[in-house]
Design a protein around this motif. Structure first.
Motif, PDB file in Angstrom:
ATOM      1  N   SER A 139       0.838  -1.201   0.000  1.00 10.23           N
ATOM      2  CA  SER A 139       0.000   0.000   0.000  1.00 10.23           C
ATOM      3  C   SER A 139       0.873   1.251   0.000  1.00 10.23           C
ATOM      4  O   SER A 139       2.054   1.197   0.328  1.00 10.23           O
ATOM      5  CB  SER A 139      -0.931   0.026   1.217  1.00 10.23           C
ATOM      6  N   LYS A 141       0.144   5.690   0.664  1.00 13.54           N
ATOM      7  CA  LYS A 141      -0.786   6.808   0.839  1.00 13.54           C
ATOM      8  C   LYS A 141      -0.429   7.905  -0.149  1.00 13.54           C
ATOM      9  O   LYS A 141       0.716   8.353  -0.229  1.00 13.54           O
ATOM     10  CB  LYS A 141      -0.733   7.357   2.269  1.00 13.54           C
ATOM     11  N   ARG A 142      -1.403   8.337  -0.924  1.00  5.64           N
ATOM     12  CA  ARG A 142      -1.197   9.423  -1.874  1.00  5.64           C
ATOM     13  C   ARG A 142      -1.164  10.764  -1.147  1.00  5.64           C
ATOM     14  O   ARG A 142      -1.607  10.885  -0.015  1.00  5.64           O
ATOM     15  CB  ARG A 142      -2.329   9.427  -2.911  1.00  5.64           C
ATOM     16  N   ASP A 144      -3.092  13.146  -1.510  1.00  4.52           N
ATOM     17  CA  ASP A 144      -4.453  13.574  -1.175  1.00  4.52           C
ATOM     18  C   ASP A 144      -5.060  12.760  -0.037  1.00  4.52           C
ATOM     19  O   ASP A 144      -6.217  12.955   0.329  1.00  4.52           O
ATOM     20  CB  ASP A 144      -5.360  13.514  -2.411  1.00  4.52           C
ATOM     21  N   GLY A 145      -4.288  11.841   0.532  1.00  5.93           N
ATOM     22  CA  GLY A 145      -4.742  11.060   1.668  1.00  5.93           C
ATOM     23  C   GLY A 145      -5.341   9.711   1.309  1.00  5.93           C
ATOM     24  O   GLY A 145      -5.510   8.851   2.184  1.00  5.93           O
ATOM     25  N   ARG A 146      -5.677   9.500   0.049  1.00  6.39           N
ATOM     26  CA  ARG A 146      -6.224   8.219  -0.359  1.00  6.39           C
ATOM     27  C   ARG A 146      -5.132   7.153  -0.329  1.00  6.39           C
ATOM     28  O   ARG A 146      -3.973   7.427  -0.612  1.00  6.39           O
ATOM     29  CB  ARG A 146      -6.834   8.302  -1.754  1.00  6.39           C
ATOM     30  N   VAL A 147      -5.515   5.947   0.010  1.00  2.00           N
ATOM     31  CA  VAL A 147      -4.564   4.839   0.100  1.00  2.00           C
ATOM     32  C   VAL A 147      -4.758   3.909  -1.085  1.00  2.00           C
ATOM     33  O   VAL A 147      -5.879   3.475  -1.375  1.00  2.00           O
ATOM     34  CB  VAL A 147      -4.738   4.060   1.418  1.00  2.00           C
ATOM     35  N   LEU A 148      -3.666   3.636  -1.783  1.00  2.00           N
ATOM     36  CA  LEU A 148      -3.678   2.663  -2.860  1.00  2.00           C
ATOM     37  C   LEU A 148      -3.248   1.309  -2.301  1.00  2.00           C
ATOM     38  O   LEU A 148      -2.297   1.227  -1.520  1.00  2.00           O
ATOM     39  CB  LEU A 148      -2.718   3.074  -3.978  1.00  2.00           C
ATOM     40  N   ASP A 172     -10.743  -1.168  -5.413  1.00  2.00           N
ATOM     41  CA  ASP A 172     -11.131   0.160  -4.937  1.00  2.00           C
ATOM     42  C   ASP A 172      -9.995   1.182  -5.054  1.00  2.00           C
ATOM     43  O   ASP A 172     -10.095   2.293  -4.518  1.00  2.00           O
ATOM     44  CB  ASP A 172     -11.622   0.095  -3.492  1.00  2.00           C
ATOM     45  N   SER A 173      -8.908   0.820  -5.761  1.00  2.00           N
ATOM     46  CA  SER A 173      -7.778   1.736  -5.948  1.00  2.00           C
ATOM     47  C   SER A 173      -7.742   2.251  -7.385  1.00  2.00           C
ATOM     48  O   SER A 173      -7.950   1.487  -8.333  1.00  2.00           O
ATOM     49  CB  SER A 173      -6.450   1.021  -5.640  1.00  2.00           C
TER      50      SER A 173
END
Length: 235
Positions: A139, A141-142, A144-148, A172-173
């Protein structure tokens, strides 16, 4: 390296052999290529290196906790992207992934391919007696806070880095190619090796249509097109 038997080959490819291609024709890129990794010892100069040659500035992607790396990304077309990867100064006590800290200039350090179903792919490899590690979750964290989230599979023998690791992105990524800076495309990606027949058999086994050329020095080569024209990078 052990040659793969015809029985194993048929088990993994359904009996269809994709012959390696040798010309520098347009869009000679493996169909399953997900991304290529351009390593450098400092991220900002690595971003500048690509921008000067392509005309597109890669965007900061984030850090890889525990791996000691950070990256910047730019799209190379649909479901393909360039990852500029460098040491993360905040993780100086971690292992030197890909030997990035020792690099004196940017170079290709690896590439990734995306089979449709990584678990099913792992089962086929296991049945054929091909050694690997994974699938292993990962994983990042981008900004912008979103986690891939993703899973990766690494071959025990990757032919000195000429063969890829395999990745499956979480449903969901967002795939990094979708929202990374655009304007570039991958025109050509190939492997150079002295024993092209053996590597061709390995890539056929894995279902990869990787162009292969003969050369004294094993090497990955990529040709990228951008607003400023074409440029090449190698391992």
């Amino acid at each position: 390296m052990r040659l793969i038997s015809r029985r194993i080959f048929l088990a993994l490819t359904g009996g269809v052999l994709a012959a390696p291609r040798f010309s520098w024709a347009t869009n000679e890129v493996p169909a399953l290529l997900d991304h290529i990794l351009l390593g450098c010892n400092d991220l900002d100069p690595g971003i500048a290196f690509v921008e000067e040659r392509s005309g597109v500035r890669a965007a900061f992607g984030g850090v890889h906790p525990g791996r000691g790396t950070q990256n910047a990304l730019l799209s190379l077309g649909e479901r393909r992207y360039l990852e500029i990867i460098a040491p993360d100064p905040a993780q100086a006590d971690t292992p030197d992934t890909y030997g990035l800290r020792r690099l004196v200039e940017p170079r290709l350090v690896h590439w990734a391919a995306h089979p449709d179903d990584l678990e099913a792919f792992a089962q086929r490899l296991r049945a054929a007696g091909v050694a690997f590690k994974g699938p292993t979750p990962g994983s990042r964290k981008r900004p912008d806070g979103r986690v891939l989230n993703w899973k990766t599979l690494n071959l025990a023998e990757d032919y000195g880095g000429l063969l890829p690791f395999f990745i499956e992105w979480s449903a969901d990524s967002i795939h990094p190619s979708a929202d990374s800076p655009k304007g570039c495309s991958l025109v050509r990606f190939e492997a150079a090796v002295s024993d092209s027949d053996t590597l061709a058999e390995q890539t056929a086994l894995l279902g990869l249509d990787l162009p292969i050329v003969k050369a004294d020095k094993p090497q990955l080569r990529a040709a990228i097109a951008g607003p400023k024209g074409h440029f090449s990078v190698t391992s």
